[in-house]
Motif scaffolding. Structure first.
Motif, PDB file in Angstrom:
ATOM      1  N   VAL A   1       3.786  -9.500  -0.887  1.00  0.00           N
ATOM      2  CA  VAL A   1       3.367  -8.274  -0.203  1.00  0.00           C
ATOM      3  C   VAL A   1       1.910  -7.952  -0.549  1.00  0.00           C
ATOM      4  O   VAL A   1       1.093  -7.668   0.336  1.00  0.00           O
ATOM      5  CB  VAL A   1       4.297  -7.101  -0.594  1.00  0.00           C
ATOM      6  CG1 VAL A   1       3.742  -5.768  -0.090  1.00  0.00           C
ATOM      7  CG2 VAL A   1       5.708  -7.340  -0.055  1.00  0.00           C
TER       8      VAL A   1
ATOM      9  N   THR B   1      -1.256  -0.971  -8.674  1.00  0.00           N
ATOM     10  CA  THR B   1      -2.227   0.111  -8.517  1.00  0.00           C
ATOM     11  C   THR B   1      -1.569   1.474  -8.750  1.00  0.00           C
ATOM     12  O   THR B   1      -0.368   1.635  -8.561  1.00  0.00           O
ATOM     13  CB  THR B   1      -2.820   0.126  -7.085  1.00  0.00           C
ATOM     14  OG1 THR B   1      -1.753   0.192  -6.129  1.00  0.00           O
ATOM     15  CG2 THR B   1      -3.629  -1.126  -6.814  1.00  0.00           C
TER      16      THR B   1
ATOM     17  N   GLU C   1      -1.298  -7.903   1.884  1.00  0.00           N
ATOM     18  CA  GLU C   1      -2.031  -6.657   2.084  1.00  0.00           C
ATOM     19  C   GLU C   1      -3.497  -6.770   1.665  1.00  0.00           C
ATOM     20  O   GLU C   1      -4.384  -6.318   2.372  1.00  0.00           O
ATOM     21  CB  GLU C   1      -1.342  -5.533   1.303  1.00  0.00           C
ATOM     22  CG  GLU C   1      -2.022  -4.185   1.489  1.00  0.00           C
ATOM     23  CD  GLU C   1      -1.165  -3.025   1.021  1.00  0.00           C
ATOM     24  OE1 GLU C   1       0.076  -3.165   0.976  1.00  0.00           O
ATOM     25  OE2 GLU C   1      -1.733  -1.974   0.688  1.00  0.00           O
TER      26      GLU C   1
ATOM     27  N   ASP D   1       1.314   3.479  -7.226  1.00  0.00           N
ATOM     28  CA  ASP D   1       1.114   3.229  -5.804  1.00  0.00           C
ATOM     29  C   ASP D   1       1.835   1.951  -5.388  1.00  0.00           C
ATOM     30  O   ASP D   1       2.613   1.940  -4.436  1.00  0.00           O
ATOM     31  CB  ASP D   1      -0.384   3.103  -5.528  1.00  0.00           C
ATOM     32  CG  ASP D   1      -0.684   2.890  -4.058  1.00  0.00           C
ATOM     33  OD1 ASP D   1       0.039   3.462  -3.230  1.00  0.00           O
ATOM     34  OD2 ASP D   1      -1.635   2.161  -3.756  1.00  0.00           O
TER      35      ASP D   1
ATOM     36  N   GLU E   1      -7.104  -2.386 -12.075  1.00  0.00           N
ATOM     37  CA  GLU E   1      -8.307  -1.838 -12.689  1.00  0.00           C
ATOM     38  C   GLU E   1      -8.354  -2.083 -14.207  1.00  0.00           C
ATOM     39  O   GLU E   1      -9.316  -1.723 -14.860  1.00  0.00           O
ATOM     40  CB  GLU E   1      -8.457  -0.353 -12.338  1.00  0.00           C
ATOM     41  CG  GLU E   1      -8.562  -0.213 -10.808  1.00  0.00           C
ATOM     42  CD  GLU E   1      -9.213   1.060 -10.348  1.00  0.00           C
ATOM     43  OE1 GLU E   1     -10.445   1.086 -10.323  1.00  0.00           O
ATOM     44  OE2 GLU E   1      -8.496   2.009 -10.001  1.00  0.00           O
TER      45      GLU E   1
ATOM     46  N   THR F   1      -5.256   7.125  -6.308  1.00  0.00           N
ATOM     47  CA  THR F   1      -6.483   7.825  -6.670  1.00  0.00           C
ATOM     48  C   THR F   1      -6.791   8.845  -5.583  1.00  0.00           C
ATOM     49  O   THR F   1      -6.310   8.738  -4.464  1.00  0.00           O
ATOM     50  CB  THR F   1      -7.694   6.868  -6.805  1.00  0.00           C
ATOM     51  OG1 THR F   1      -7.953   6.271  -5.530  1.00  0.00           O
ATOM     52  CG2 THR F   1      -7.436   5.786  -7.834  1.00  0.00           C
ATOM     53  N   ARG F   2      -7.578   9.829  -5.954  1.00  0.00           N
ATOM     54  CA  ARG F   2      -7.974  10.848  -4.969  1.00  0.00           C
ATOM     55  C   ARG F   2      -9.482  11.005  -5.000  1.00  0.00           C
ATOM     56  O   ARG F   2     -10.087  11.112  -6.063  1.00  0.00           O
ATOM     57  CB  ARG F   2      -7.316  12.187  -5.292  1.00  0.00           C
ATOM     58  CG  ARG F   2      -7.697  13.281  -4.275  1.00  0.00           C
ATOM     59  CD  ARG F   2      -7.092  14.622  -4.617  1.00  0.00           C
ATOM     60  NE  ARG F   2      -5.645  14.598  -4.499  1.00  0.00           N
ATOM     61  CZ  ARG F   2      -4.807  15.189  -5.349  1.00  0.00           C
ATOM     62  NH1 ARG F   2      -5.280  15.842  -6.399  1.00  0.00           N
ATOM     63  NH2 ARG F   2      -3.509  15.111  -5.160  1.00  0.00           N
TER      64      ARG F   2
END
Lengths: 350, 350
Positions: free
Chosen positions: A259, A228, A263, A249, A207, A231-232
């Motif tokens: 990876v 990353t 992903e 994260d 981000e 986030t919620r």
């Protein structure tokens, strides 16, 4: 000083980690041609001198795009992944996102008078990078989470955009987004003109890159893979927000790059571009796929005059194991000084 | 029996979770037109009866694609996200990925004689779903990790493709990939023809969907977001592999959907399509963005004869809170029985 900060091997993993980034952006993008329209090789990649590096790119692209060629790759599988720091833009003398984090500490300091006496903030405020390093991985994580979390994704995007608009590189005295390598911009466009989908796969925070990857690189946010933070989702009354939490994260560096590629993208690249040991595993994953033709490329920083010269012993962008691997695996090694006739768009062009 | 298994509220989160999926695939895709070429509204979406649901789609697409319209949305921002189970394909009487997991336990049983006496495997082998539920979240997690981890990503992809080639739906006696909703396939194509980039955002495992999303839905692997398990990069001699670990990484369901959208896509959708309470937050995130025009749509399963009829009390695909939210927020509610004149491509068409 950056040296000492980064030589402890803390930074790359921890810093760029949290450097988890920003939400979507509303920048209208140049329409990207999906159809393969090979640029004439003679005029392609004008900032590249006509040496082995340029030829290896042209030859690879010709082989995988020529129908009937044994190396032909159908359009949807033409995935190319690019590291960011040191591969697409300048990473010296300090990762841009780390500069951002230190600037954010300064900006937030008035609201945190206690930071004056509390590490690692004291060190960050005083520019005492030695003490900063002394605060260890935990201290650096604190720094990153304080500057990159505790706000919504939209708020963070605004903070990044505002910072980028004002910040200037200490040596070049230009916005960081001016310090992108013109030959690599041409390479991105050349690959896209040949039906490739171009992705960024960076140790940096996703981000932190997404707000500007589209206007600067022509790479839309959904094609940026990076580190990353969590986030919620919350409803604030009737307004949905994503709140950035102070928890790492995913760290998209070194063995994390394949990876992350798997992903986020879910396809194996047929070409990968990097500049440091952090890109080793991405290049292995992209190129060591049986007998199929692949392109691995490493930008070797050899030009202290126009940019920087560093490799095996550099605390930032160390290129050591991957340099040997390039030779062993037949990856293209770009000698920046000799292969690029122009480095930045703002230089007088050819 | 599925009822009892799923009514404990364990399944969706736990099961589909681990249902983390597969790597890239080599299916040549129909070339997707990036340019907006609006299909003539009269002939668009032929499997949709001309009612309020179809009209709401046509009206939305017309508004956001008409240059000069106050609702115009530039191409790169035309992001649409689709749930998978129950929105694009049949989810009754049991999530397909759960059927897969139970079949895998049976296939692996000869190598694990101890499973005959050990829960939750004993229950899975005997089809005793009541005992399976009795093994709790921990038991179900065990089941999923045993069947979805412990192999490379490429090996898992092969397992999924082989299973899908042979497995048949108990009621329709057809491959699961035949049980996709023709009206939704038309909708995906219609949106793409109008410059939308279509994404799947599912609670299911991303690597369970990616091997077939491209040929079946026209959605390439890099546009599939789902639940993931952790993987580890390894060099096996000179061969790089990604090994699937028995650890859940991310659960892309409910409040996880906006999180996944932000992490994988990095742009906020302007349209979202779902069918259950698991899609509530995705629809909120996509549609409740200030005054800008957005489309939220919920498929309401009302056709027991041609498919299934279920909503507020269904243990699978429960549509309760989101049904009320649809009314409150002006989301389009598709009445499957009355809005769709054809459900599957294999039915005698119009």
């Amino acid at each position: 000083m950056t040296s000492s900060l980064l030589s402890r091997g803390i930074s790359r993993r921890v810093l760029l980690a949290t450097l988890a980034a920003l939400p979507a952006l509303s920048v209208p993008l140049l329409p990207v041609s999906v159809r393969a329209q090979a640029a004439a090789p003679a005029t392609a990649l004008p900032s590249w001198n006509d040496g082995a590096a340029r030829q290896s790119i042209l030859s690879f692209v010709a082989a995988v795009t020529r129908e009937g060629s044994p190396d032909f790759v159908p359009l949807p599988q033409r995935i190319a992944t690019f590291d960011n720091d040191g591969t697409l833009w300048v990473e010296q003398p300090m990762y841009t996102q780390l500069v951002f984090a230190l600037d954010r500490v300064k900006a937030l300091a008035p609201m945190h008078p206690e930071w004056k006496d509390k590490q690692p903030f004291k060190a960050a405020l005083e520019g005492d990078l030695k003490a900063l390093v002394g605060s260890g991985e935990r201290g650096l994580l604190q720094l990153i989470t304080v500057t990159h979390a505790g706000m919504t994704t939209e708020e963070f995007e605004t903070i990044v955009k505002d910072w980028l608009a004002k910040a200037r590189h200490p040596r070049f005295n230009r916005p960081y987004t001016d310090l992108v390598y013109q030959p690599m911009i041409e390479l991105l466009a050349y690959l896209r003109a040949n039906g490739f989908k171009t992705f960024i796969v960076s140790g940096g925070g996703v981000e932190f890159m997404r707000p500007w990857s589209e206007p600067v690189y022509g790479v839309p946010p959904e094609q940026v893979v990076g580190s990353t933070i969590k986030t919620r989702f919350q409803m604030r009354g009737d307004v949905p927000v994503l709140f950035r939490l102070p928890d790492i994260d995913f760290i998209d560096d070194k063995a994390g790059k394949p990876v992350g590629i798997n992903e986020f993208i879910g396809r194996r690249p047929i070409a990968a571009f990097g500049n440091s040991d952090g890109d080793l595993q991405m290049l292995q994953w992209a190129t060591k796929a049986g007998d199929r033709r692949r392109l691995g490329l490493i930008v070797h920083h050899t030009d202290a005059e126009r940019e920087y010269a560093y490799d095996r012993k550099s605390p930032i962008g160390r290129l050591d194991i991957a340099l040997d691997a390039a030779n062993a695996n037949g990856w293209t090694l770009v000698d920046m000084k000799n292969d690029w006739n122009q480095i930045f768009a703002f230089e007088s062009g050819h």
